[in-house]
Design an enzyme around this catalytic site. Structure first.
Site, mmCIF file in Angstrom:
data_model
loop_
_atom_site.group_PDB
_atom_site.id
_atom_site.type_symbol
_atom_site.label_atom_id
_atom_site.label_comp_id
_atom_site.label_asym_id
_atom_site.label_seq_id
_atom_site.Cartn_x
_atom_site.Cartn_y
_atom_site.Cartn_z
ATOM 1 N N GLY A 1 2.306 -12.871 -16.224
ATOM 2 C CA GLY A 1 1.736 -11.530 -16.249
ATOM 3 C C GLY A 1 2.645 -10.609 -17.044
ATOM 4 O O GLY A 1 3.302 -11.027 -17.989
ATOM 5 N N LYS A 2 2.693 -9.366 -16.647
ATOM 6 C CA LYS A 2 3.492 -8.373 -17.364
ATOM 7 C C LYS A 2 4.623 -7.844 -16.487
ATOM 8 O O LYS A 2 4.539 -7.900 -15.256
ATOM 9 C CB LYS A 2 2.606 -7.210 -17.830
ATOM 10 C CG LYS A 2 1.589 -7.618 -18.892
ATOM 11 C CD LYS A 2 0.798 -6.426 -19.394
ATOM 12 C CE LYS A 2 -0.150 -6.857 -20.511
ATOM 13 N NZ LYS A 2 -0.942 -5.723 -21.052
ATOM 14 N N VAL A 3 5.647 -7.334 -17.149
ATOM 15 C CA VAL A 3 6.815 -6.788 -16.463
ATOM 16 C C VAL A 3 6.933 -5.309 -16.823
ATOM 17 O O VAL A 3 6.815 -4.936 -17.995
ATOM 18 C CB VAL A 3 8.100 -7.534 -16.871
ATOM 19 C CG1 VAL A 3 9.292 -7.003 -16.088
ATOM 20 C CG2 VAL A 3 7.935 -9.026 -16.666
ATOM 21 N N GLY B 1 7.916 -6.278 -20.931
ATOM 22 C CA GLY B 1 7.827 -7.707 -21.192
ATOM 23 C C GLY B 1 6.522 -8.274 -20.717
ATOM 24 O O GLY B 1 5.761 -7.634 -19.992
ATOM 25 N N GLY C 1 4.499 -12.441 -20.151
ATOM 26 C CA GLY C 1 4.590 -13.889 -20.205
ATOM 27 C C GLY C 1 3.355 -14.499 -19.604
ATOM 28 O O GLY C 1 2.365 -13.820 -19.332
ATOM 29 N N LYS D 1 7.430 -7.322 -11.668
ATOM 30 C CA LYS D 1 6.643 -8.389 -12.270
ATOM 31 C C LYS D 1 5.272 -8.429 -11.610
ATOM 32 O O LYS D 1 5.147 -8.667 -10.413
ATOM 33 C CB LYS D 1 7.356 -9.734 -12.118
ATOM 34 C CG LYS D 1 6.645 -10.873 -12.840
ATOM 35 C CD LYS D 1 7.533 -12.096 -13.027
ATOM 36 C CE LYS D 1 7.896 -12.751 -11.725
ATOM 37 N NZ LYS D 1 8.557 -14.057 -11.940
ATOM 38 N N ASP E 1 14.252 -25.789 -11.368
ATOM 39 C CA ASP E 1 13.772 -25.358 -12.685
ATOM 40 C C ASP E 1 14.877 -24.620 -13.446
ATOM 41 O O ASP E 1 14.657 -23.551 -14.010
ATOM 42 C CB ASP E 1 12.538 -24.474 -12.540
ATOM 43 C CG ASP E 1 11.708 -24.408 -13.822
ATOM 44 O OD1 ASP E 1 11.874 -25.305 -14.666
ATOM 45 O OD2 ASP E 1 10.900 -23.480 -13.959
#
Length: 958
Positions: free
Chosen positions: A647-649, A642, A644, A663, A759
């Site tokens: 950053g990246k997962v 993944g 976003g 993450k 959130d």
């Protein structure tokens, strides 16, 4: 001797060493050249070292000037060729200085490292120099609202990295340049997203070569020019377009038939031209909000049957388009429709608005047609209907009907209201802020070039704009107390104008650096308004009431001072020198300690010591970067699951065989070290089956990584949107709701100290392999320490649409703010719609439609069909009632999360479900899985490769 050393020590005490701060002599010479041409430069521009003297508006790197930002300073003069000597300059923003006049020097082409050239709202004139095409690193070119003339330089086509091109509101003439052989042209700007050329004097035809399928344009704005010829069919090849404006030109010919390929276009204005042929069929443009094709010479046609299919439409303007027949009643049932203008056409028969009309409808203007009857319903309408110069208004006795008179022009009197306080009487030129504090605001006009709505009476729009702008200012840590918007109005170009006032949070006025920063956020388009407002620009007023600052003065020799100091210079000078050295050494030590704490806030977390802090790490590991590289095969692409904004997962496997999701923050998105440490401390305090668990972290070599437990089914948002391949029926949605509610109730009522998540949204609710809900992402969470149980006053943070309006207005955060967000989440579970979609707010939409006397409370039209419409939805009405209690305007009227949990449990019992047991059904048992592997919610690869998901990165305020 003592007298000579004092200035040197003062320099060390006030800043860095002379050797480190000395400005490059060429750069200093260039600045002196600017100063000789400019008046009203910042008062602290004194001395010979801009980099070491902290000159306002100037940023340096290694003694080289890399940024000059001087917006709203009242600068006067010209921009001399000396600017070309600043070979390391990357940002030049002189916006909102009307006194800067003359032409741009050709030497501006020497600034080869320039990325941002922003001269919005100045007084520059003359031709834009061709040398601007030499700035090959330029990303942002904004020269709008000046007096530039002549042709658009074709060399701009050489700027391959250009993202934003704004030359609007000038006096540019000539044709649109396109490439020919070795010559440059705008058609070469394949990566540019913004073409803003409105309000000029451009002429000639629009070259078909200007557009191609390889372009990434989202805004094409050429309104208010002198363009002729036809709209090129190549426009229909640019699939990424969202806003198209060619109105108020002299275009002719037929509209290209392939224009309906632009399915992402939200605003289309081609009015006030000489277009001919059939009225274009735009069926399929389902994102269209604002459509204006008026004042053309299209062939006479019956009212188009495709128009009522545009369910996102807010504004329809077809004045003088030779439309005939009766306007269909189904047109007025479009939920989002606000304004219909069909003046000067051939419409006839009966006007029937119907009963199933959209609740946002405000105006139906059918002046000068052939309507002879108006079918009114009992109780009348709150809609403004105008039928002047129709047969119905020529009948005897019709003169008294409201629809037979032209009403006075309505203007919205909106102004941001006070935040539960009484505005004081302010002195002089001060203004009372929404928080009822007198100060000198930074003011100007926001201009929106293509808003997706036309109803200026909808205060929700402006409230959302004010909220998003305030959140943006706070996100960038600007010293802003509050903002005020007022006097929304449309100008003759159909632009939306709003007055903006920004109030300081420190003292009664801003200092210069604050004005530069706020101006840059607006001129550089760093702030992004809610989508329904579309592209904008800002024209600021000159700011004159700067906060007083102490201006350094040059130490001058004086014979009298020399005699006095010389007489006492003996032992006193030595003592003073030692004292100053001691103070300097102490301050440097403190600086070093503070710097160490900032760069590595974990410096006190020594794994070899059993300190009180390290005990908080119970249940989590401090991984080394080398370990995590090993567990992810050096962060290989094959293990990427993944990505976003954060950053990246990556999928990782620990030596024990345990799967984890890692993450990894990318450069530019990382939190400060202290904030990163605070998030870890918070995660280590909470342990609950409905909260995502932290396995460990890594803070090493400038890297920030969080290691979480591995969850296979991604986010609730992915499932509701259908991207995960998982179908959530009514029973499963109730189980998701109870799981998320229990996680939140734990944070509020059982965690010590209590925690407000701040959130809650569908992207922060994750689903495990049994589709049990887990609350994730605590990056914005707030602990309620002792004495803060009632509320805590803090900067507003969160996500638009889910944000508690009471929290925004008062900045007082309570557990009830999470309850509001959870109520929005409940409505999202019912409808599968994002909270704000096409300008419609889900809370308001449900509140208006809801009718307890009807089946399913009259919400069938907005319920997600995948919920199981047509089957038994026991408890849905009670679920809706609970959601609406959660989104009450006042926090005092909302239930606690503990009460929410109990009510959802009762609803599940009523629906015949076991609210106490976890779901025993895995995602593998779903009917979708029997048809093949579902798409992984964070990756395009086959789900069978790795069945895992991970909480997405924190989404910052929109």
């Amino acid at each position: 001797m003592g007298v000579q050393v004092l200035p040197i020590l003062l320099v060390f005490l006030l800043g860095d060493s002379i050797g480190d701060a000395a400005t490059n002599p060429y750069d200093f010479g260039a600045i002196k050249g600017l100063m000789s041409d400019w008046q009203n430069t910042p008062p602290n521009w004194v001395g010979t070292d801009p980099c070491g003297g902290d000159w306002d508006g100037i940023v340096c790197t290694n003694s080289r000037i890399t940024s000059i930002t001087l917006s709203s300073m009242g600068l006067t003069g010209s921009l001399p060729g000396d600017i070309g000597q600043l070979s390391e300059l990357q940002i030049l923003d002189l916006s909102y200085n009307r006194g800067l006049t003359g032409s741009l020097p050709t030497q501006i082409g020497n600034l080869m490292k320039l990325t941002n050239l922003i001269l919005v709202g100045c007084g520059f004139s003359g031709r834009i120099p061709d040398s601007i095409g030499s700035l090959q690193n330029l990303v942002f070119l904004s020269l709008n609202s000046n007096g530039f003339s002549g042709q658009i330089p074709p060399t701009i086509g050489n700027l391959s990295r250009l993202y934003w091109l704004d030359l609007a509101d000038n006096q540019l003439t000539g044709s649109i340049p396109v490439s020919k052989g070795s010559e440059f042209g705008l058609d070469m700007l394949l990566h540019t997203k913004h073409f803003h050329f409105g309000q000029n004097q451009l002429s000639g035809t629009i070259p078909s070569q200007l557009f191609s399928s390889g372009m990434h344009l989202i805004h094409v704005i050429f309104d208010n020019n002198r363009l002729t010829g036809s709209i090129p069919p190549t426009l229909g090849l640019v699939q990424s377009l969202e806003v198209v404006r060619f109105d108020r030109n002299s275009l002719d010919g037929a509209v290209p038939a392939n224009l309906n390929n632009l399915t992402s276009v939200q605003e289309l204005l081609i009015s006030n031209n000489r277009l001919t042929g059939p009225l274009p069929n735009l069926a399929g443009m389902n994102a269209l909000n604002y459509l204006d094709m008026s004042n053309n010479t299209f062939d006479a046609t019956d009212f188009p049957t495709w128009i009522p299919t545009l369910q996102s439409l807010t504004t329809l303007i077809l004045e003088r388009t030779q439309v005939r027949g009766g306007p269909p009643v189904i047109l007025f049932s479009i939920f989002s429709l606000q304004r219909v203008v069909l003046r000067h056409n051939q419409l006839n028969g009966t006007l029937d608005i119907g009963t199933n009309r959209g609740n946002q409808l405000q105006l139906i203007d059918l002046q000068t047609n052939f309507i002879d009857n108006f079918k009114q319903r009992a109780g009348g309408y709150s809609i403004e209907v105008i039928l002047v110069d129709n047969p119905i208004c020529l009948e005897t006795g019709a003169a008294g009907q409201s629809y037979c008179t032209i009403p006075q022009t309505n203007t919205s009197s909106y102004s941001t209201p006070p935040n539960s306080c009484i505005p004081p009487v302010c002195n002089s030129n001060q203004t009372s802020s929404p928080n009822c504090i007198c100060s000198y605001p930074y003011t100007g006009t926001l201009v929106f070039r293509a808003p997706s709505f036309s109803g200026l009476g909808n205060l929700t729009y402006f409230d959302s704009l004010a909220s998003s702008m305030m959140i943006s200012f706070q996100f960038y840590q600007l010293p802003v107390d509050s903002i005020s918007l007022s006097d929304p109005r449309k100008d003759s170009y159909d632009y939306l104008l709003l007055n903006l006032a920004v109030f300081p949070s420190e003292g009664v006025s801003f200092n210069r650096m604050s004005i530069y920063s706020i101006g840059f956020v607006l001129s550089n388009q760093t702030y992004k308004p809610p989508h329904l407002f579309g592209p904008f620009y800002f024209i600021a007023d000159q700011y004159t009431n700067f906060a007083e600052v102490q201006v350094p003065t040059t130490l001058k020799k004086s014979s009298n001072i020399g005699v006095i100091v010389g007489a006492a210079a003996g032992g006193f000078a030595l003592l003073l020198l030692l004292a100053l050295v001691g103070v300097y050494a102490f301050r440097q030590k403190k600086r070093a300690e503070k710097a160490a704490e900032q760069s590595n806030p974990f410096v006190n977390w020594d794994p070899k010591k059993s300190t009180s802090e390290i005990l908080q790490l119970r249940g989590a590991r401090w991984f080394s970067l080398e370990e995590l590289k090993k567990h992810t095969n050096n962060f290989s692409e094959a293990n990427e699951i993944g990505s976003g904004g954060y950053g990246k997962v990556y999928r990782g496997t620990l030596p024990t065989g345990t799967l984890v999701a890692i993450k990894r923050a990318q450069q530019g998105s990382m939190q400060g070290g202290i904030e990163f440490k605070n998030e870890i401390e918070l995660l280590l305090r909470v342990h609950h089956k409905n909260l995502v668990s932290l396995v460990g972290f890594c803070f090493e070599q400038g890297e920030q990584l969080l290691v979480y437990e591995f969850l296979p089914n991604g986010t609730l948002k992915e499932s509701l949107s259908g991207k995960s391949g998982i179908r959530l029926d009514w029973a499963r949605r109730l189980k998701v709701a109870i799981g998320a509610a229990r996680g939140l109730a734990y944070l509020h009522e059982l965690a010590n100290p209590p925690i407000i998540h701040r959130d809650i949204k569908s992207t922060n609710i994750l689903l495990d392999d049994h589709l049990n809900a887990r609350v994730a992402d605590f990056g914005l969470s707030k602990l309620l320490r002792e004495g803060e149980r009632g509320h805590v006053t803090t900067q507003v943070k969160g996500t638009m649409g889910y944000l508690d309006p009471e929290y925004y207005m008062t900045q007082q955060l309570t557990e009830k703010s999470d309850v509001y967000s959870f109520g929005v989440l409940m409505l999202e579970l019912l409808t599968a719609r994002t909270p704000i979609e096409q300008g419609r707010y889900i809370v308001r939409e449900v509140r208006v439609l809801m009718n307890k006397d009807k089946d399913l409370y009259n919400l069938q039209g907005i319920l997600d069909p995948a919920i199981g419409l047509g089957t038994s939805l026991k408890g849905l009405e009670r679920f809706v009632e609970l959601a609406m209690r959660c989104v009450e305007e006042s926090g005092a009227d909302r239930p606690t999360m503990g009460e929410v949990v109990k009510e959802i449990e009762n609803i599940m019992v009523f629906a015949g479900l076991n609210s106490k047991a976890e779901s025993a059904t895995t995602s593998a048992s779903y009917e979708e899985a029997s048809k093949g592997y579902a798409t992984h919610p964070y990756h395009n690869e086959d789900f069978s490769k790795y069945s895992g998901g991970f909480p997405p990165s924190r989404i910052e305020p929109q």
